[in-house]
Design a protein around this motif. Structure first.
Motif, PDB file in Angstrom:
ATOM      1  N   GLY A   1      -0.977  18.490   0.350  1.00  0.00           N
ATOM      2  CA  GLY A   1      -2.175  18.731   1.152  1.00  0.00           C
ATOM      3  C   GLY A   1      -3.287  17.715   0.911  1.00  0.00           C
ATOM      4  N   ARG A   2      -3.243  17.021  -0.228  1.00  0.00           N
ATOM      5  CA  ARG A   2      -4.265  16.029  -0.572  1.00  0.00           C
ATOM      6  C   ARG A   2      -3.827  14.603  -0.246  1.00  0.00           C
ATOM      7  NH1 ARG A   2      -5.324  16.542  -6.397  1.00  0.00           N
ATOM      8  NH2 ARG A   2      -6.771  14.855  -5.968  1.00  0.00           N
ATOM      9  N   TRP A   3      -2.599  14.436   0.237  1.00  0.00           N
ATOM     10  CA  TRP A   3      -2.076  13.101   0.511  1.00  0.00           C
ATOM     11  C   TRP A   3      -2.922  12.294   1.497  1.00  0.00           C
ATOM     12  CZ3 TRP A   3       3.970  13.615   1.055  1.00  0.00           C
ATOM     13  CH2 TRP A   3       4.501  13.991  -0.180  1.00  0.00           C
ATOM     14  N   PRO A   4      -3.363  12.859   2.621  1.00  0.00           N
ATOM     15  CA  PRO A   4      -4.144  12.029   3.555  1.00  0.00           C
ATOM     16  C   PRO A   4      -5.415  11.445   2.932  1.00  0.00           C
ATOM     17  CG  PRO A   4      -3.369  13.994   4.667  1.00  0.00           C
ATOM     18  CD  PRO A   4      -3.069  14.177   3.196  1.00  0.00           C
ATOM     19  N   ASP A   5      -6.162  12.261   2.208  1.00  0.00           N
ATOM     20  CA  ASP A   5      -7.384  11.762   1.569  1.00  0.00           C
ATOM     21  C   ASP A   5      -7.058  10.724   0.502  1.00  0.00           C
ATOM     22  OD1 ASP A   5      -9.089  13.324   3.111  1.00  0.00           O
ATOM     23  OD2 ASP A   5      -9.068  14.979   1.672  1.00  0.00           O
ATOM     24  N   HIS A   6      -6.007  10.976  -0.254  1.00  0.00           N
ATOM     25  CA  HIS A   6      -5.592  10.024  -1.286  1.00  0.00           C
ATOM     26  C   HIS A   6      -5.176   8.694  -0.645  1.00  0.00           C
ATOM     27  CE1 HIS A   6      -4.004   8.495  -5.025  1.00  0.00           C
ATOM     28  NE2 HIS A   6      -2.819   8.328  -4.468  1.00  0.00           N
ATOM     29  N   ALA A   7      -4.422   8.765   0.438  1.00  0.00           N
ATOM     30  CA  ALA A   7      -3.976   7.550   1.131  1.00  0.00           C
ATOM     31  C   ALA A   7      -5.165   6.760   1.676  1.00  0.00           C
ATOM     32  CB  ALA A   7      -3.012   7.906   2.263  1.00  0.00           C
ATOM     33  N   LYS A   8      -6.150   7.436   2.219  1.00  0.00           N
ATOM     34  CA  LYS A   8      -7.344   6.751   2.746  1.00  0.00           C
ATOM     35  C   LYS A   8      -8.090   6.018   1.631  1.00  0.00           C
ATOM     36  CE  LYS A   8      -8.084   9.842   6.617  1.00  0.00           C
ATOM     37  NZ  LYS A   8      -8.920  10.896   7.196  1.00  0.00           N
TER      38      LYS A   8
ATOM     39  N   ILE B   1       1.634   5.761   6.255  1.00  0.00           N
ATOM     40  CA  ILE B   1       1.637   5.610   4.798  1.00  0.00           C
ATOM     41  C   ILE B   1       2.244   6.836   4.127  1.00  0.00           C
ATOM     42  CG2 ILE B   1       0.158   5.467   2.737  1.00  0.00           C
ATOM     43  CD1 ILE B   1      -1.735   3.703   4.463  1.00  0.00           C
ATOM     44  N   ILE B   2       1.900   8.021   4.613  1.00  0.00           N
ATOM     45  CA  ILE B   2       2.362   9.239   3.946  1.00  0.00           C
ATOM     46  C   ILE B   2       3.690   9.748   4.482  1.00  0.00           C
ATOM     47  CG2 ILE B   2       0.008   9.889   3.345  1.00  0.00           C
ATOM     48  CD1 ILE B   2       0.086  12.020   5.499  1.00  0.00           C
ATOM     49  N   ALA B   3       4.239   9.113   5.498  1.00  0.00           N
ATOM     50  CA  ALA B   3       5.525   9.556   6.058  1.00  0.00           C
ATOM     51  C   ALA B   3       6.607   9.521   5.002  1.00  0.00           C
ATOM     52  CB  ALA B   3       5.912   8.685   7.245  1.00  0.00           C
TER      53      ALA B   3
ATOM     54  N   VAL C   1       0.843  -1.201   0.000  1.00  0.00           N
ATOM     55  CA  VAL C   1       0.000   0.000   0.000  1.00  0.00           C
ATOM     56  C   VAL C   1       0.874   1.246   0.000  1.00  0.00           C
ATOM     57  CG1 VAL C   1      -1.655   1.354   1.341  1.00  0.00           C
ATOM     58  CG2 VAL C   1      -1.975  -1.107   1.113  1.00  0.00           C
ATOM     59  N   ARG C   2       1.899   1.261   0.826  1.00  0.00           N
ATOM     60  CA  ARG C   2       2.783   2.433   0.913  1.00  0.00           C
ATOM     61  C   ARG C   2       3.500   2.681  -0.412  1.00  0.00           C
ATOM     62  NH1 ARG C   2       7.706   4.544   3.260  1.00  0.00           N
ATOM     63  NH2 ARG C   2       7.120   6.542   4.143  1.00  0.00           N
ATOM     64  N   GLN C   3       3.989   1.625  -1.030  1.00  0.00           N
ATOM     65  CA  GLN C   3       4.661   1.769  -2.321  1.00  0.00           C
ATOM     66  C   GLN C   3       3.684   2.265  -3.388  1.00  0.00           C
ATOM     67  OE1 GLN C   3       7.873   1.617  -3.094  1.00  0.00           O
ATOM     68  NE2 GLN C   3       7.384   2.158  -5.192  1.00  0.00           N
ATOM     69  N   ALA C   4       2.478   1.730  -3.393  1.00  0.00           N
ATOM     70  CA  ALA C   4       1.459   2.179  -4.350  1.00  0.00           C
ATOM     71  C   ALA C   4       1.120   3.645  -4.117  1.00  0.00           C
ATOM     72  CB  ALA C   4       0.206   1.309  -4.228  1.00  0.00           C
ATOM     73  N   PHE C   5       1.044   4.047  -2.854  1.00  0.00           N
ATOM     74  CA  PHE C   5       0.773   5.447  -2.534  1.00  0.00           C
ATOM     75  C   PHE C   5       1.883   6.338  -3.082  1.00  0.00           C
ATOM     76  CE2 PHE C   5       1.792   9.006   0.245  1.00  0.00           C
ATOM     77  CZ  PHE C   5       0.650   9.773   0.097  1.00  0.00           C
ATOM     78  N   GLN C   6       3.119   5.999  -2.783  1.00  0.00           N
ATOM     79  CA  GLN C   6       4.245   6.818  -3.226  1.00  0.00           C
ATOM     80  C   GLN C   6       4.286   6.933  -4.749  1.00  0.00           C
ATOM     81  OE1 GLN C   6       7.391   4.698  -1.255  1.00  0.00           O
ATOM     82  NE2 GLN C   6       7.312   6.010   0.551  1.00  0.00           N
ATOM     83  N   GLN C   7       4.069   5.819  -5.416  1.00  0.00           N
ATOM     84  CA  GLN C   7       4.103   5.834  -6.879  1.00  0.00           C
ATOM     85  C   GLN C   7       2.954   6.654  -7.452  1.00  0.00           C
ATOM     86  OE1 GLN C   7       4.602   2.007  -8.660  1.00  0.00           O
ATOM     87  NE2 GLN C   7       4.335   2.772 -10.729  1.00  0.00           N
ATOM     88  N   SER C   8       1.765   6.511  -6.890  1.00  0.00           N
ATOM     89  CA  SER C   8       0.619   7.246  -7.425  1.00  0.00           C
ATOM     90  C   SER C   8       0.756   8.745  -7.185  1.00  0.00           C
ATOM     91  CB  SER C   8      -0.689   6.715  -6.834  1.00  0.00           C
ATOM     92  OG  SER C   8      -0.762   6.962  -5.444  1.00  0.00           O
TER      93      SER C   8
ATOM     94  N   LEU D   1      -6.914   5.043  -1.330  1.00  0.00           N
ATOM     95  CA  LEU D   1      -6.075   3.980  -1.855  1.00  0.00           C
ATOM     96  C   LEU D   1      -6.054   2.780  -0.902  1.00  0.00           C
ATOM     97  CD1 LEU D   1      -4.188   3.213  -4.183  1.00  0.00           C
ATOM     98  CD2 LEU D   1      -2.312   4.164  -2.840  1.00  0.00           C
ATOM     99  N   PHE D   2      -5.919   3.042   0.373  1.00  0.00           N
ATOM    100  CA  PHE D   2      -5.928   1.977   1.368  1.00  0.00           C
ATOM    101  C   PHE D   2      -7.235   1.189   1.303  1.00  0.00           C
ATOM    102  CE2 PHE D   2      -6.409   0.042   5.508  1.00  0.00           C
ATOM    103  CZ  PHE D   2      -5.135  -0.381   5.819  1.00  0.00           C
ATOM    104  N   GLN D   3      -8.346   1.904   1.228  1.00  0.00           N
ATOM    105  CA  GLN D   3      -9.664   1.263   1.137  1.00  0.00           C
ATOM    106  C   GLN D   3      -9.769   0.411  -0.122  1.00  0.00           C
ATOM    107  OE1 GLN D   3     -12.399   1.148   3.179  1.00  0.00           O
ATOM    108  NE2 GLN D   3     -13.373  -0.157   1.671  1.00  0.00           N
ATOM    109  N   GLN D   4      -9.313   0.941  -1.243  1.00  0.00           N
ATOM    110  CA  GLN D   4      -9.398   0.217  -2.511  1.00  0.00           C
ATOM    111  C   GLN D   4      -8.564  -1.058  -2.492  1.00  0.00           C
ATOM    112  OE1 GLN D   4      -8.068   3.132  -5.312  1.00  0.00           O
ATOM    113  NE2 GLN D   4     -10.107   4.002  -5.602  1.00  0.00           N
TER     114      GLN D   4
END
Length: 63
Positions: A34-41, A60-62, A18-25, A43-46
């Motif tokens: 500023g949109r990272w937390p919502d995006h991470a939520k 995830i966003i660290a 999930v973390r790698q997918a977040f970073q890549q996306s 993506l995590f759900q998906q």
């Protein structure tokens, strides 16, 4: 992702995916910090069919 876990928990491997997918996306889509937390939520759900608490999102966003 694996379904052999208790509700609300994911394996370290799944978390790393999930973390790698977040970073890549974020990089590919140019998502503003500023949109990272919502995006991470989302993506995590998906990817896990689970919700994530704020601590999980923070990890995830660290950088």
């Amino acid at each position: 992702m694996g379904k052999d876990r208790e509700r609300g928990q994911i394996s370290a491997f799944d978390f790393a995916v999930v973390r790698q997918a977040f970073q890549q996306s974020v990089w590919e889509q140019g998502i503003a910090e500023g949109r990272w937390p919502d995006h991470a939520k989302r993506l995590f759900q998906q990817l896990t069919d689970e919700g994530a608490d704020d601590d999980m999102i923070g990890h995830i966003i660290a950088r």
